[in-house]
Design an enzyme around this catalytic site. Structure first.
Site, PDB file in Angstrom:
ATOM      1  CD1 TRP A 227      41.091  34.758  32.861  1.00  0.00           C
ATOM      2  CD2 TRP A 227      40.930  36.960  33.143  1.00  0.00           C
ATOM      3  NE1 TRP A 227      40.620  35.050  31.720  1.00  0.00           N
ATOM      4  CE2 TRP A 227      40.270  36.490  31.793  1.00  0.00           C
ATOM      5  CE3 TRP A 227      40.695  38.323  33.247  1.00  0.00           C
ATOM      6  CZ2 TRP A 227      39.853  37.327  30.746  1.00  0.00           C
ATOM      7  CZ3 TRP A 227      40.271  39.322  32.489  1.00  0.00           C
ATOM      8  CH2 TRP A 227      39.881  38.833  31.128  1.00  0.00           C
ATOM      9  N   GLY A 228      38.709  34.841  35.554  1.00  0.00           N
ATOM     10  CA  GLY A 228      37.955  33.828  34.984  1.00  0.00           C
ATOM     11  C   GLY A 228      36.380  33.970  35.304  1.00  0.00           C
ATOM     12  CB  ILE A 230      34.827  31.644  39.824  1.00  0.00           C
ATOM     13  CG1 ILE A 230      34.418  30.276  39.483  1.00  0.00           C
ATOM     14  CG2 ILE A 230      34.693  32.191  41.284  1.00  0.00           C
ATOM     15  CD1 ILE A 230      35.016  29.148  40.146  1.00  0.00           C
ATOM     16  CD  GLU A 249      48.254  36.845  41.263  1.00  0.00           C
ATOM     17  OE1 GLU A 249      49.239  37.181  41.927  1.00  0.00           O
ATOM     18  OE2 GLU A 249      47.792  36.251  40.651  1.00  0.00           O
TER      19      GLU A 249
END
Length: 442
Positions: A227-228, A230, A249
């Site tokens: 997540w995020g 990048i 995941e």
């Protein structure tokens, strides 16, 4: 085999509906089953049954020694210093809600590899009450764990009492993620919108990192993304690729974009061909709606999805995860600032090890070269004292910054140091070289 008559099927459905009505209750009634000394377990993220948790917090002063085991919390109601004698939290991965409590000692932290959590539940941690968000019951009496499978089914299996919070906004998902009404003791109905996480903006630095990563991801790769900024930069840069697969995941909005564009079709996966696999999801309503009854997506428990042996059996796995700090030997701290716990190991080590076992696999640890507005290097001679090593020197494969890709796996200590210095920010390369000389690393 004799097929049951239509009348028998209709009677069974009617029986499930009657059982549902009998088990339906208010959040306060469900919370009343908790006794002093009980151990509770809730799923991570949007699987947390918020109405049940709030009702439990409302009666905390009636209780003593209740323990909550959970990863990534949503409700802040009992993360206070005065809650400790009543409800203590063991956090397997801290969130914005639990971080301060862990850092100040009001809650405790449990180190773990994410794929081992179901085993730890079976062998170490008692579960008196389990609670979870589920999608509405189908005609055969089944709910699904929806957006948070992870360790949920293991907790339900072990618990003495099971509370489900039925939410019509929770997508009905495919895979190994079903709970039958016969396993449930109390049903809370909730029509609140699910908690959304908006897609982070992508910075120029993250865009550059995404570009480097995309260059190293060939058509037909099987992706794990976190997540995020990048990961979002990576998904944008991959929209032109072909025949990508997903075994991750976390299911996110960026993966939806890849599936809708045709870049992801899972056609080259050697197991679960044609299916994108995940164990939990975070994102927006667009993601939740896309997952509802979508046969292309399957949700499975984390001890399967994140098992390094399972990941390693898939060809061409590409694992992409972020970190906070990397030392010149390649040790990655991705979860703490010194001794202050910030998040947790999660699945980073699971997928790094799995990708290393995969035929044609690659594992990437990504970070901006600097932090605190360019005043601090994220590549350092040695980790800050007290830092947790999330991905070990033996597991790290590549480290990526906005200045390039450093290959570490199979490299000597001196080669690693030089490769990392070459992708560090130019402002810090001189002092990193000097530190490496002092440590006989160049």
């Amino acid at each position: 085999m004799e097929v049951p008559p239509v009348k028998s099927i209709a009677l069974a459905k009617s029986s499930f509906e009657q059982e549902y009505r009998q088990k339906r209750c208010t959040p306060a009634e469900a919370a009343s089953v908790v006794r002093s000394g009980d151990h509770l377990c809730f799923p991570l993220g949007v699987g947390e049954p918020t109405l049940f948790v709030k009702a439990l917090a409302a009666r905390k002063r009636e209780l003593e020694g209740v323990v909550v085991n959970q990863q990534h919390h949503l409700c802040p109601d009992y993360f206070t210093e005065d809650s400790v004698p009543h409800i203590k939290v063991n956090a397997w991965f801290t969130s914005h809600v639990s971080r301060e409590a862990v850092q100040k000692g009001w809650a405790d932290f449990v180190p773990n590899h994410f794929h081992e959590v179901p085993k730890l539940l079976r062998e170490y941690w008692p579960v008196d009450v389990a609670g979870t968000v589920v999608s509405p019951m189908d005609e055969f009496g089944y709910f699904t764990c929806s957006l948070s499978v992870g360790y949920t089914m293991e907790a339900v299996k072990k618990a003495e009492k099971v509370v489900v919070q039925v939410n019509p906004h929770a997508p009905r998902t495919h895979g190994n993620c079903h709970i039958h009404i016969s396993e449930v003791d109390h049903i809370i109905e909730c029509d609140e919108p699910l908690k959304e996480l908006q897609i982070p903006e992508v910075s120029p630095v993250e865009e550059a990192i995404g570009g480097y990563l995309a260059e190293m991801i060939p058509d037909g790769s099987c992706l794990q993304l976190g997540w995020g900024g990048i990961p979002n930069a990576v998904t944008r840069a991959l929209l032109h690729k072909k025949d990508l697969g997903i075994h991750t995941e976390l299911m996110s909005d960026g993966i939806v974009d890849l599936m809708l564009s045709g870049a992801v079709n899972n056609s080259r996966k050697n197991i679960h061909r044609g299916k994108a696999l995940a164990t939990f999801a975070l994102g927006t309503k667009r993601l939740f709606d896309f997952m509802n009854e979508n046969p292309m997506i399957e949700m499975h428990p984390v001890d399967y999805v994140n098992d390094p042996a399972v990941i390693g059996s898939i060809d061409n796995v590409v694992a992409i995860n972020a970190t906070i700090q990397v030392d010149l030997l390649g040790q990655c701290c991705s979860e703490s600032f010194g001794h202050l716990q910030w998040s947790g190991t999660g699945g980073q080590a699971d997928f790094a090890r799995g990708a290393n076992r995969s035929r044609g696999g690659k594992a990437f640890i990504a970070t901006a070269s600097t932090a605190k507005k360019g005043t601090v290097s994220c590549i350092v001679p040695t980790l800050t004292p007290g830092s947790s090593v999330t991905t070990s020197k033996n597991d790290v494969d590549h480290v990526v910054t906005e200045f390039g890709v450093a290959k570490l796996r199979g490299q000597t200590a001196k080669q690693r140091a030089m490769n990392l210095i070459n992708v560090a920010h130019p402002d810090f390369r001189g002092e990193l070289m000097e530190a490496a000389r002092r440590m006989n690393r160049i």
